[in-house]
Design an enzyme around this catalytic site. Sequence first.
Site, PDB file in Angstrom:
ATOM      1  N   HIS A  72     110.251  36.497 -62.065  1.00  0.00           N
ATOM      2  CA  HIS A  72     109.315  37.058 -61.416  1.00  0.00           C
ATOM      3  C   HIS A  72     109.648  38.591 -60.811  1.00  0.00           C
ATOM      4  O   HIS A  72     110.447  38.518 -59.782  1.00  0.00           O
ATOM      5  CB  HIS A  72     108.553  36.194 -60.342  1.00  0.00           C
ATOM      6  CG  HIS A  72     107.692  35.168 -60.903  1.00  0.00           C
ATOM      7  ND1 HIS A  72     106.520  35.156 -60.392  1.00  0.00           N
ATOM      8  CD2 HIS A  72     107.927  34.428 -61.810  1.00  0.00           C
ATOM      9  CE1 HIS A  72     105.755  34.240 -61.196  1.00  0.00           C
ATOM     10  NE2 HIS A  72     106.667  33.409 -62.062  1.00  0.00           N
ATOM     11  N   TYR A 201     100.097  35.671 -51.847  1.00  0.00           N
ATOM     12  CA  TYR A 201     100.392  34.935 -50.555  1.00  0.00           C
ATOM     13  C   TYR A 201      98.953  35.725 -49.759  1.00  0.00           C
ATOM     14  O   TYR A 201      98.865  36.979 -49.925  1.00  0.00           O
ATOM     15  CB  TYR A 201     101.549  35.648 -49.657  1.00  0.00           C
ATOM     16  CG  TYR A 201     102.869  34.814 -50.148  1.00  0.00           C
ATOM     17  CD1 TYR A 201     103.342  35.393 -51.112  1.00  0.00           C
ATOM     18  CD2 TYR A 201     103.558  34.077 -49.315  1.00  0.00           C
ATOM     19  CE1 TYR A 201     104.911  35.008 -51.589  1.00  0.00           C
ATOM     20  CE2 TYR A 201     104.602  33.502 -49.897  1.00  0.00           C
ATOM     21  CZ  TYR A 201     105.372  33.817 -50.881  1.00  0.00           C
ATOM     22  OH  TYR A 201     106.601  33.391 -51.354  1.00  0.00           O
ATOM     23  N   PRO A 293     108.173  27.877 -44.927  1.00  0.00           N
ATOM     24  CA  PRO A 293     108.339  28.195 -46.264  1.00  0.00           C
ATOM     25  C   PRO A 293     107.910  29.434 -46.768  1.00  0.00           C
ATOM     26  O   PRO A 293     107.799  29.900 -47.906  1.00  0.00           O
ATOM     27  CB  PRO A 293     107.650  27.053 -47.146  1.00  0.00           C
ATOM     28  CG  PRO A 293     106.709  26.405 -45.873  1.00  0.00           C
ATOM     29  CD  PRO A 293     107.478  26.860 -44.967  1.00  0.00           C
ATOM     30  N   LYS A 297     112.858  30.905 -48.414  1.00  0.00           N
ATOM     31  CA  LYS A 297     114.300  31.094 -47.978  1.00  0.00           C
ATOM     32  C   LYS A 297     115.009  29.544 -47.963  1.00  0.00           C
ATOM     33  O   LYS A 297     116.431  29.731 -47.840  1.00  0.00           O
ATOM     34  CB  LYS A 297     114.302  31.619 -46.824  1.00  0.00           C
ATOM     35  CG  LYS A 297     114.039  33.191 -47.049  1.00  0.00           C
ATOM     36  CD  LYS A 297     114.827  34.108 -47.504  1.00  0.00           C
ATOM     37  CE  LYS A 297     114.447  35.351 -48.280  1.00  0.00           C
ATOM     38  NZ  LYS A 297     114.344  35.366 -49.656  1.00  0.00           N
ATOM     39  N   TYR A 385     113.035  39.490 -49.821  1.00  0.00           N
ATOM     40  CA  TYR A 385     112.351  38.552 -50.523  1.00  0.00           C
ATOM     41  C   TYR A 385     113.367  37.981 -51.479  1.00  0.00           C
ATOM     42  O   TYR A 385     113.480  37.032 -51.947  1.00  0.00           O
ATOM     43  CB  TYR A 385     111.015  39.203 -51.129  1.00  0.00           C
ATOM     44  CG  TYR A 385     110.133  37.686 -51.735  1.00  0.00           C
ATOM     45  CD1 TYR A 385     109.556  36.964 -50.799  1.00  0.00           C
ATOM     46  CD2 TYR A 385     110.149  37.636 -53.226  1.00  0.00           C
ATOM     47  CE1 TYR A 385     108.791  35.789 -51.382  1.00  0.00           C
ATOM     48  CE2 TYR A 385     109.438  36.511 -53.382  1.00  0.00           C
ATOM     49  CZ  TYR A 385     108.843  35.607 -52.876  1.00  0.00           C
ATOM     50  OH  TYR A 385     108.079  34.578 -53.183  1.00  0.00           O
TER      51      TYR A 385
HETATM   52  P1  RFL Z   1     117.366  18.295 -48.238  1.00  0.00           P
HETATM   53  O1  RFL Z   1     116.745  18.608 -49.616  1.00  0.00           O
HETATM   54  O2  RFL Z   1     116.495  17.624 -47.356  1.00  0.00           O
HETATM   55  O3  RFL Z   1     118.371  17.044 -48.714  1.00  0.00           O
HETATM   56  C1  RFL Z   1     118.892  16.405 -47.811  1.00  0.00           C
HETATM   57  C2  RFL Z   1     119.632  14.991 -48.247  1.00  0.00           C
HETATM   58  O4  RFL Z   1     120.344  14.271 -47.273  1.00  0.00           O
HETATM   59  C3  RFL Z   1     119.875  12.795 -47.284  1.00  0.00           C
HETATM   60  N1  RFL Z   1     120.077  11.989 -46.198  1.00  0.00           N
HETATM   61  C4  RFL Z   1     121.147  11.317 -45.821  1.00  0.00           C
HETATM   62  N2  RFL Z   1     122.035  10.923 -46.593  1.00  0.00           N
HETATM   63  C5  RFL Z   1     122.897   9.972 -46.002  1.00  0.00           C
HETATM   64  N3  RFL Z   1     122.801   9.354 -44.970  1.00  0.00           N
HETATM   65  C6  RFL Z   1     121.674   9.606 -43.875  1.00  0.00           C
HETATM   66  N4  RFL Z   1     121.173   9.094 -42.842  1.00  0.00           N
HETATM   67  C7  RFL Z   1     120.663  10.815 -44.315  1.00  0.00           C
HETATM   68  N5  RFL Z   1     119.564  11.401 -44.043  1.00  0.00           N
HETATM   69  C8  RFL Z   1     119.348  12.225 -44.919  1.00  0.00           C
HETATM   70  C9  RFL Z   1     118.453  13.147 -47.767  1.00  0.00           C
HETATM   71  O5  RFL Z   1     117.694  11.725 -48.260  1.00  0.00           O
HETATM   72  C10 RFL Z   1     118.538  13.988 -48.580  1.00  0.00           C
HETATM   73  O6  RFL Z   1     118.852  13.873 -50.038  1.00  0.00           O
HETATM   74  O7  RFL Z   1     118.518  19.269 -47.593  1.00  0.00           O
HETATM   75  P2  RFL Z   1     119.178  20.581 -48.330  1.00  0.00           P
HETATM   76  O8  RFL Z   1     120.062  19.910 -49.363  1.00  0.00           O
HETATM   77  O9  RFL Z   1     119.907  21.172 -47.060  1.00  0.00           O
HETATM   78  O10 RFL Z   1     118.033  21.333 -49.115  1.00  0.00           O
HETATM   79  C11 RFL Z   1     117.355  22.218 -48.338  1.00  0.00           C
HETATM   80  C12 RFL Z   1     115.899  22.459 -49.219  1.00  0.00           C
HETATM   81  O11 RFL Z   1     115.376  20.845 -49.528  1.00  0.00           O
HETATM   82  C13 RFL Z   1     114.861  23.035 -48.499  1.00  0.00           C
HETATM   83  O12 RFL Z   1     115.355  24.072 -47.606  1.00  0.00           O
HETATM   84  C14 RFL Z   1     113.754  23.657 -49.209  1.00  0.00           C
HETATM   85  O13 RFL Z   1     113.095  22.948 -49.811  1.00  0.00           O
HETATM   86  C15 RFL Z   1     112.634  24.514 -48.387  1.00  0.00           C
HETATM   87  N6  RFL Z   1     111.791  25.170 -49.089  1.00  0.00           N
HETATM   88  C16 RFL Z   1     111.848  26.156 -49.987  1.00  0.00           C
HETATM   89  N7  RFL Z   1     112.999  26.888 -49.969  1.00  0.00           N
HETATM   90  C17 RFL Z   1     113.079  27.953 -50.733  1.00  0.00           C
HETATM   91  O14 RFL Z   1     114.395  28.323 -50.818  1.00  0.00           O
HETATM   92  N8  RFL Z   1     112.184  28.410 -51.504  1.00  0.00           N
HETATM   93  C18 RFL Z   1     110.867  27.854 -51.500  1.00  0.00           C
HETATM   94  O15 RFL Z   1     110.037  28.366 -52.350  1.00  0.00           O
HETATM   95  C19 RFL Z   1     110.641  26.786 -50.550  1.00  0.00           C
HETATM   96  N9  RFL Z   1     109.520  25.941 -50.414  1.00  0.00           N
HETATM   97  C20 RFL Z   1     110.248  24.291 -48.963  1.00  0.00           C
HETATM   98  C21 RFL Z   1     109.226  24.986 -50.018  1.00  0.00           C
HETATM   99  C22 RFL Z   1     110.277  23.270 -48.547  1.00  0.00           C
HETATM  100  C23 RFL Z   1     108.752  22.581 -48.412  1.00  0.00           C
HETATM  101  N10 RFL Z   1     108.812  21.705 -47.423  1.00  0.00           N
HETATM  102  C24 RFL Z   1     108.040  20.244 -48.068  1.00  0.00           C
HETATM  103  C25 RFL Z   1     109.786  21.345 -46.334  1.00  0.00           C
HETATM  104  C26 RFL Z   1     108.055  24.396 -49.719  1.00  0.00           C
HETATM  105  C27 RFL Z   1     107.759  23.288 -49.024  1.00  0.00           C
HETATM  106  C28 RFL Z   1     106.375  22.519 -48.938  1.00  0.00           C
HETATM  107  C1  PHB Z   2     106.650  26.909 -54.152  1.00  0.00           C
HETATM  108  O1  PHB Z   2     106.396  27.282 -55.606  1.00  0.00           O
HETATM  109  O2  PHB Z   2     106.746  25.896 -53.642  1.00  0.00           O
HETATM  110  C2  PHB Z   2     106.673  28.097 -53.084  1.00  0.00           C
HETATM  111  C3  PHB Z   2     106.630  29.319 -53.449  1.00  0.00           C
HETATM  112  C4  PHB Z   2     106.942  30.304 -52.481  1.00  0.00           C
HETATM  113  C5  PHB Z   2     106.984  30.014 -51.073  1.00  0.00           C
HETATM  114  C6  PHB Z   2     106.848  28.630 -50.873  1.00  0.00           C
HETATM  115  C7  PHB Z   2     107.025  27.668 -51.891  1.00  0.00           C
HETATM  116  O3  PHB Z   2     107.071  31.032 -50.333  1.00  0.00           O
END
Ligand code: RFL
Ligand code: PHB
Length: 390
Positions: A72, A201, A293, A297, A385
């Site tokens: 993108h 957005y 989010p 990042k 971004y």
């Molecule tokens: P995770 O993905 O939470 O993984 C952690 C792992 O640790 C395990 N765990 C344990 N294992 C052993 N013993 C325990 N006691 C444990 N407790 C937990 C868990 O089961 C899991 O498997 O963390 P990690 O690896 O640091 O990754 C981080 C990302 O997942 C997170 O930052 C992103 O998803 C955030 N995020 C976004 N990030 C982006 O870069 N671009 C995006 O577009 C974006 N959109 C988002 C997002 C997060 C969202 N939510 C739901 C929080 C959109 C949303 C809606």
């Molecule tokens: C997504 O596609 O889940 C998404 C995209 C951009 C964001 C957050 C989430 O800033």
Amino acid sequence: MRKQVCIVGAGPAGLLLGHLLRAEGIDCVVVEQRSPGYVLGRIRAGVLERITVSLMEQLGLDARLKAEGMPHGEFSLADGERLIHIDLMDLVGQQVTVYGQTELTRDLMEACDARGLQVIYGAEGVTLHDVATDAPFVTYTSSDGTEHRVEARFVVGCDGFHGPSRRAVPASVGREYERVYPFGWLGILADVPPCGAGLIYANHERGFALASQRSPTRSRYYVDVPLTDRLEDWPDERIWDELATRLGPEAAAHITRGPSIEKSIAPLRSYVFAPMRHGSLLLCGDSAHIVPPTGAKGLNLAASDVYYATEALRAFFGANDPDAIGGYSDKALARVWKAERFSWSLTRLMHRFPEDGPFERAMQVAELDYIASSRAAQTSIAENYVGLPV
Ligand code: RFL
Ligand code: PHB
């Protein structure tokens, strides 16, 4: 079991780090409390920065990402009737890649056997011990009730916001910085074509909305909702109606409605824990920090932490350089704080806060006007971004 590194958590940070360490010949194991199916069931990030894509490339695990990931070169900010285009390619000569976190995690997971990365799923009661010393260890119980102990030179906490690693740092050593937001994001995933080529957005008087996507046939949308709302309050039709209003007439004309295949509400938070190292424990990803989010990042910061942690561990084991470990926290935090600032400021700009009055709203309008008319302002947004350099 004795390893050079024990990684706690098999989310994207833990699996990426495990593969990078294996590629360096560093002996490691990943201990995860959940099942592979549970880890893959979480619908989260969708936008990948250069650093995340390049680590997958470096590992040679980017075949599907290259084939299915969607580059993108622009995104838009919507303010009522108007769309402000941020042309990433024109402004900073870079783009982002839309590829779901689920897919990235699957690619990493499926390569474990072939690459000899050992991941233990279903580990209960994972506990970190003696992390301040040179001989830390991790204990857990497997599903058959057997107790296990992993001795390692380093433990890396990749266990997300709720995991045990951060809590192994004494309160007298660590400091928390936190901002909790007065709304959450309700996300909907549906097998319908996206409403346009780029992400939008929107800051509308009814609230925030985001149009995103996973593929040419799968859309991801969000609206912000009060924290008191429940999923039952939001049948699919209500979400589609709200998206059509908030995203504005241009996007609304192109929205294809369809049944949700996933729906969830995520609270928004800014959080940093510092330092990101204590003795032989390093923290990576959501275990050390959370961003709202809005800036896309979170996953990308997890990837840059993993990059710095790999460099530090490579220098320690390969070049016998203990100072590299000492520098990990400062290097990682310098990038984390900039991403925190960007995510916070974009959240502030694009959401209607319940406590805001006419002055705060006038500031949003003025800032959006400034962005619409200033290449310098757009360039600043664009370089943040696509991701600041590591
Ligand atoms: P995770 O993905 O939470 O993984 C952690 C792992 O640790 C395990 N765990 C344990 N294992 C052993 N013993 C325990 N006691 C444990 N407790 C937990 C868990 O089961 C899991 O498997 O963390 P990690 O690896 O640091 O990754 C981080 C990302 O997942 C997170 O930052 C992103 O998803 C955030 N995020 C976004 N990030 C982006 O870069 N671009 C995006 O577009 C974006 N959109 C988002 C997002 C997060 C969202 N939510 C739901 C929080 C959109 C949303 C809606
Ligand atoms: C997504 O596609 O889940 C998404 C995209 C951009 C964001 C957050 C989430 O800033």
